[in-house]
Write a protein that holds these residues in place. Structure first.
Motif, PDB file in Angstrom:
ATOM      1  N   ASP C  95       0.832  -1.189   0.000  1.00 61.94           N
ATOM      2  CA  ASP C  95       0.000   0.000   0.000  1.00 61.94           C
ATOM      3  C   ASP C  95       0.876   1.253   0.000  1.00 61.94           C
ATOM      4  O   ASP C  95       1.553   1.561   0.973  1.00 61.94           O
ATOM      5  N   VAL C  96       0.873   1.963  -1.118  1.00 64.36           N
ATOM      6  CA  VAL C  96       1.557   3.257  -1.218  1.00 64.36           C
ATOM      7  C   VAL C  96       0.519   4.345  -1.017  1.00 64.36           C
ATOM      8  O   VAL C  96      -0.465   4.406  -1.758  1.00 64.36           O
ATOM      9  N   THR C  97       0.713   5.181  -0.029  1.00 67.63           N
ATOM     10  CA  THR C  97      -0.229   6.279   0.176  1.00 67.63           C
ATOM     11  C   THR C  97       0.530   7.592   0.255  1.00 67.63           C
ATOM     12  O   THR C  97       1.534   7.684   0.965  1.00 67.63           O
ATOM     13  N   ILE C  98       0.035   8.565  -0.457  1.00 68.37           N
ATOM     14  CA  ILE C  98       0.591   9.919  -0.387  1.00 68.37           C
ATOM     15  C   ILE C  98      -0.455  10.811   0.289  1.00 68.37           C
ATOM     16  O   ILE C  98      -1.611  10.829  -0.139  1.00 68.37           O
ATOM     17  N   HIS C  99      -0.020  11.498   1.325  1.00 67.33           N
ATOM     18  CA  HIS C  99      -0.921  12.428   2.020  1.00 67.33           C
ATOM     19  C   HIS C  99      -0.597  13.852   1.589  1.00 67.33           C
ATOM     20  O   HIS C  99       0.569  14.257   1.666  1.00 67.33           O
ATOM     21  N   GLU C 100      -1.610  14.588   1.178  1.00 65.10           N
ATOM     22  CA  GLU C 100      -1.357  15.944   0.649  1.00 65.10           C
ATOM     23  C   GLU C 100      -0.660  16.853   1.650  1.00 65.10           C
ATOM     24  O   GLU C 100      -0.042  17.837   1.258  1.00 65.10           O
ATOM     25  N   ASP C 101      -0.740  16.533   2.931  1.00 69.52           N
ATOM     26  CA  ASP C 101      -0.097  17.377   3.938  1.00 69.52           C
ATOM     27  C   ASP C 101       1.282  16.851   4.344  1.00 69.52           C
ATOM     28  O   ASP C 101       1.846  17.292   5.338  1.00 69.52           O
ATOM     29  N   GLU C 102       1.835  15.983   3.546  1.00 70.84           N
ATOM     30  CA  GLU C 102       3.187  15.486   3.850  1.00 70.84           C
ATOM     31  C   GLU C 102       4.272  16.461   3.436  1.00 70.84           C
ATOM     32  O   GLU C 102       5.410  16.348   3.889  1.00 70.84           O
ATOM     33  N   ALA C 103       3.945  17.349   2.541  1.00 73.48           N
ATOM     34  CA  ALA C 103       4.967  18.266   2.037  1.00 73.48           C
ATOM     35  C   ALA C 103       4.362  19.653   1.846  1.00 73.48           C
ATOM     36  O   ALA C 103       3.145  19.812   1.735  1.00 73.48           O
ATOM     37  N   ASP C 104       5.234  20.650   1.813  1.00 72.32           N
ATOM     38  CA  ASP C 104       4.771  22.030   1.680  1.00 72.32           C
ATOM     39  C   ASP C 104       4.538  22.441   0.233  1.00 72.32           C
ATOM     40  O   ASP C 104       3.771  23.347  -0.047  1.00 72.32           O
ATOM     41  N   SER C 105       5.231  21.794  -0.685  1.00 68.17           N
ATOM     42  CA  SER C 105       5.088  22.198  -2.079  1.00 68.17           C
ATOM     43  C   SER C 105       4.643  21.014  -2.935  1.00 68.17           C
ATOM     44  O   SER C 105       4.864  19.847  -2.581  1.00 68.17           O
ATOM     45  N   GLU C 106       4.027  21.334  -4.057  1.00 65.52           N
ATOM     46  CA  GLU C 106       3.600  20.288  -4.992  1.00 65.52           C
ATOM     47  C   GLU C 106       4.799  19.513  -5.531  1.00 65.52           C
ATOM     48  O   GLU C 106       4.729  18.310  -5.742  1.00 65.52           O
ATOM     49  N   GLU C 107       5.877  20.264  -5.748  1.00 67.63           N
ATOM     50  CA  GLU C 107       7.094  19.649  -6.277  1.00 67.63           C
ATOM     51  C   GLU C 107       7.606  18.557  -5.346  1.00 67.63           C
ATOM     52  O   GLU C 107       7.932  17.440  -5.760  1.00 67.63           O
ATOM     53  N   LYS C 108       7.650  18.899  -4.055  1.00 75.74           N
ATOM     54  CA  LYS C 108       8.130  17.954  -3.050  1.00 75.74           C
ATOM     55  C   LYS C 108       7.175  16.750  -2.961  1.00 75.74           C
ATOM     56  O   LYS C 108       7.612  15.603  -2.833  1.00 75.74           O
ATOM     57  N   LEU C 109       5.899  17.029  -3.061  1.00 76.18           N
ATOM     58  CA  LEU C 109       4.892  15.972  -2.977  1.00 76.18           C
ATOM     59  C   LEU C 109       5.092  14.968  -4.107  1.00 76.18           C
ATOM     60  O   LEU C 109       4.991  13.755  -3.926  1.00 76.18           O
ATOM     61  N   LYS C 110       5.366  15.502  -5.275  1.00 82.42           N
ATOM     62  CA  LYS C 110       5.602  14.646  -6.434  1.00 82.42           C
ATOM     63  C   LYS C 110       6.868  13.791  -6.257  1.00 82.42           C
ATOM     64  O   LYS C 110       6.868  12.598  -6.575  1.00 82.42           O
ATOM     65  N   GLU C 111       7.894  14.431  -5.715  1.00 81.50           N
ATOM     66  CA  GLU C 111       9.124  13.679  -5.409  1.00 81.50           C
ATOM     67  C   GLU C 111       8.864  12.507  -4.470  1.00 81.50           C
ATOM     68  O   GLU C 111       9.370  11.413  -4.653  1.00 81.50           O
ATOM     69  N   ILE C 112       8.075  12.794  -3.421  1.00 84.28           N
ATOM     70  CA  ILE C 112       7.729  11.739  -2.459  1.00 84.28           C
ATOM     71  C   ILE C 112       6.969  10.622  -3.160  1.00 84.28           C
ATOM     72  O   ILE C 112       7.241   9.438  -2.962  1.00 84.28           O
ATOM     73  N   ALA C 113       6.014  11.017  -4.008  1.00 85.31           N
ATOM     74  CA  ALA C 113       5.184  10.024  -4.707  1.00 85.31           C
ATOM     75  C   ALA C 113       6.044   9.113  -5.588  1.00 85.31           C
ATOM     76  O   ALA C 113       5.855   7.893  -5.623  1.00 85.31           O
ATOM     77  N   ILE C 114       6.976   9.726  -6.292  1.00 82.60           N
ATOM     78  CA  ILE C 114       7.840   8.935  -7.186  1.00 82.60           C
ATOM     79  C   ILE C 114       8.734   7.995  -6.381  1.00 82.60           C
ATOM     80  O   ILE C 114       8.844   6.802  -6.670  1.00 82.60           O
ATOM     81  N   ASP C 115       9.346   8.542  -5.328  1.00 85.08           N
ATOM     82  CA  ASP C 115      10.267   7.735  -4.523  1.00 85.08           C
ATOM     83  C   ASP C 115       9.525   6.579  -3.827  1.00 85.08           C
ATOM     84  O   ASP C 115       9.971   5.438  -3.856  1.00 85.08           O
ATOM     85  N   ARG C 116       8.394   6.902  -3.223  1.00 89.78           N
ATOM     86  CA  ARG C 116       7.657   5.875  -2.470  1.00 89.78           C
ATOM     87  C   ARG C 116       7.128   4.780  -3.395  1.00 89.78           C
ATOM     88  O   ARG C 116       7.207   3.592  -3.096  1.00 89.78           O
ATOM     89  N   THR C 117       6.590   5.212  -4.539  1.00 91.40           N
ATOM     90  CA  THR C 117       6.065   4.237  -5.496  1.00 91.40           C
ATOM     91  C   THR C 117       7.173   3.317  -6.010  1.00 91.40           C
ATOM     92  O   THR C 117       7.009   2.089  -6.080  1.00 91.40           O
ATOM     93  N   SER C 118       8.311   3.934  -6.358  1.00 87.44           N
ATOM     94  CA  SER C 118       9.417   3.150  -6.919  1.00 87.44           C
ATOM     95  C   SER C 118       9.921   2.124  -5.915  1.00 87.44           C
ATOM     96  O   SER C 118      10.087   0.941  -6.242  1.00 87.44           O
TER      97      SER C 118
END
Lengths: 154, 154, 154, 154, 154
Positions: C95-118
């Motif tokens: 289960d990969v979950t990204i929470h919108e409040d995990e990061a301050d910027s969209e850019e950082k959120l996307k980085e987290i999503a890519i890293d966690r998914t990979s």
């Protein structure tokens, strides 16, 4: 023939069942559509289960939730229940929930209810008719129901 | 012959089981009605399950919940349990819950208990006797149990 | 032949399904990979269940969660559902979950999503291909997905 | 012959299992009583399940819960588990829980533990021996375990 | 021959699986011990289930939980899952969880992890080897894992 179920409540302040019926009929004019009305959200899981027992290929549930912490606990219990129904039957139960504290005015709340119900009724038909890749072209697109789409990042 | 179950508790401060019995008897005078009394709300799911095991077509549970966070967690666990009973049996278990912090006075609390029990006992009979469209004319009408109806928006 | 499932959503703001597909393909080039796109996180458990029904040996789910308390309750219900799917089928659903409040910027959120998914896509392949000791050399190593590894204490 | 199960913990600071045993023995002197001791509350659901697997007609579980939010989450998970055991087996599992923050002194906490265990052990025997109407004369009477009865309203 | 399962994670910052292995081996030198390493706590229920599917008589799970509210929700979902595994299989799954906010220093956290794992590994062996009364002499004794025993009241 495809068969859709609609489960709605007397607690709701908008007749979302009627809206869902119209959309599903528009999107899949040969389908059978069965409606089931219960008192409140906690009755929705068994309504969905009974609709699937009757042969529905997919169900949309239309819940309306009050503002208190207890209402939110009821929402949580209902959500778990709806997910269990899906797991046990391997059928989609698309869950539309309107929270009374989502908007400041009744007018806005009704708008949300109409938009969310319509979009999710379309989602249900897509999944039932076309299957697991029907929505793949929208994957990661930040779609929202009841509000404006958030969009894809970048 | 239709068979209704009533599950109530000794924790409750109002004899809601008696009220539910009277209403169900009034609404369906040929039915069999079985009552099951347990200590508290967390015992209600198994009581409902056992009533359904005995052949009940539907059950009403009558819970009374204290004011603390732990009481609310017990409410949440119970709600999940009642929903699971319904999913596994495909029978309605209409859940009446009175929270001690819903009203400022005991008098008001009793009024809520009577109103909520009566309305939901009628809902149960309607669903058991007439099935999934018995309540459809009230869908989206903002009906409330224990309080005044909120009404449909617009 | 090994079969992997990917379940993703249209709610997500990053196309994590595409990323997961690429990684799984890289890590296991003979495998069959099936993708299933649903509206939101609460639809992921049934998607995972259906993918397993179709013969998947393991599934990765890619959820995106909003910021409100209600979103978090949906996360909780979904998590319980995903765990139940796994228990009933004895198959892994990572289960990969990204929470919108995990990061301050969209850019950082996307980085987290890519890293966690990979990272989790790799975890899934390891568990499916090599089994229960594939990750044992990393046990207790404080690995993190989406962030830097915390490392072992000492 | 009737068979009762008692599930208790080493985490508890009062030997409630011994108290429950004595009460059940007093109330049903021909019955078989089986005791099962586990580390903490999260182990109680499987203990109850195993006792029922061995033929118990009903079980009393005796839990002790710490003061932190995490302890309360464990309480919630345990409560859900105990309810699921009951639903799957259609047997009563009467759940006695003592929360460390229920009282200001150890002395008072012990009093609560003794009172609650004793009253619920009697409840269990009544339900197992006499069935669903054994407690009906107390329905709505505001009975409490661990504290003074609240009484019926009016 | 007795068979024990150990399920641990790569998220954990202490190699608790190794500690559990050593203790179980010391306590039951003829037993078979199977280890299963997964990414994080939400993967533990299926690991426990698969270990039981392979014939384990009992399992110890070794979880490590972060500090945020979401981590705690994951803990709750996992706890419910581990309890469901036990209910469905009637096997013990002793759950060791370390919360990162239990201690102020890494050193203390590691001490807690070692102590809790060791004590619960012993508990598991006792329950599997000797059964339901193996721990009865400690019932109500206020035993703690990770901290000093609280002791019996009085």
């Amino acid at each position: 023939m495809r068969k859709y179920g609609i489960a709605d409540t007397t607690f709701s302040r908008v007749d979302m069942g009627k809206i869902a019926y119209k959309i599903i009929r528009d999107e899949d004019d040969e389908a059978e559509i069965i409606r089931y009305t219960v008192p409140g959200i906690k009755d929705l899981p068994v309504a969905a289960k009974r609709l699937i027992d009757e042969g529905c290929d997919g169900v949309i549930t239309l819940g309306w939730v009050g503002k208190t912490m207890l209402d939110k606990y009821s929402y949580l219990a209902t959500s778990i229940g709806l997910i269990i129904v899906q797991i046990l039957t391997s059928k989609h139960v698309i869950d539309v929930t309107i929270h009374e504290d989502e908007a400041d005015s009744e007018e806005k709340l009704k708008e949300i209810a109409i938009d969310r119900t319509s979009k999710h009724a379309r989602n249900l038909v897509k999944l039932v008719k076309e299957g697991k890749n029907a929505l793949t072209k929208y994957a990661g697109k930040g779609l929202r129901q009841g509000f404006r789409d958030a969009g894809e990042i970048d």
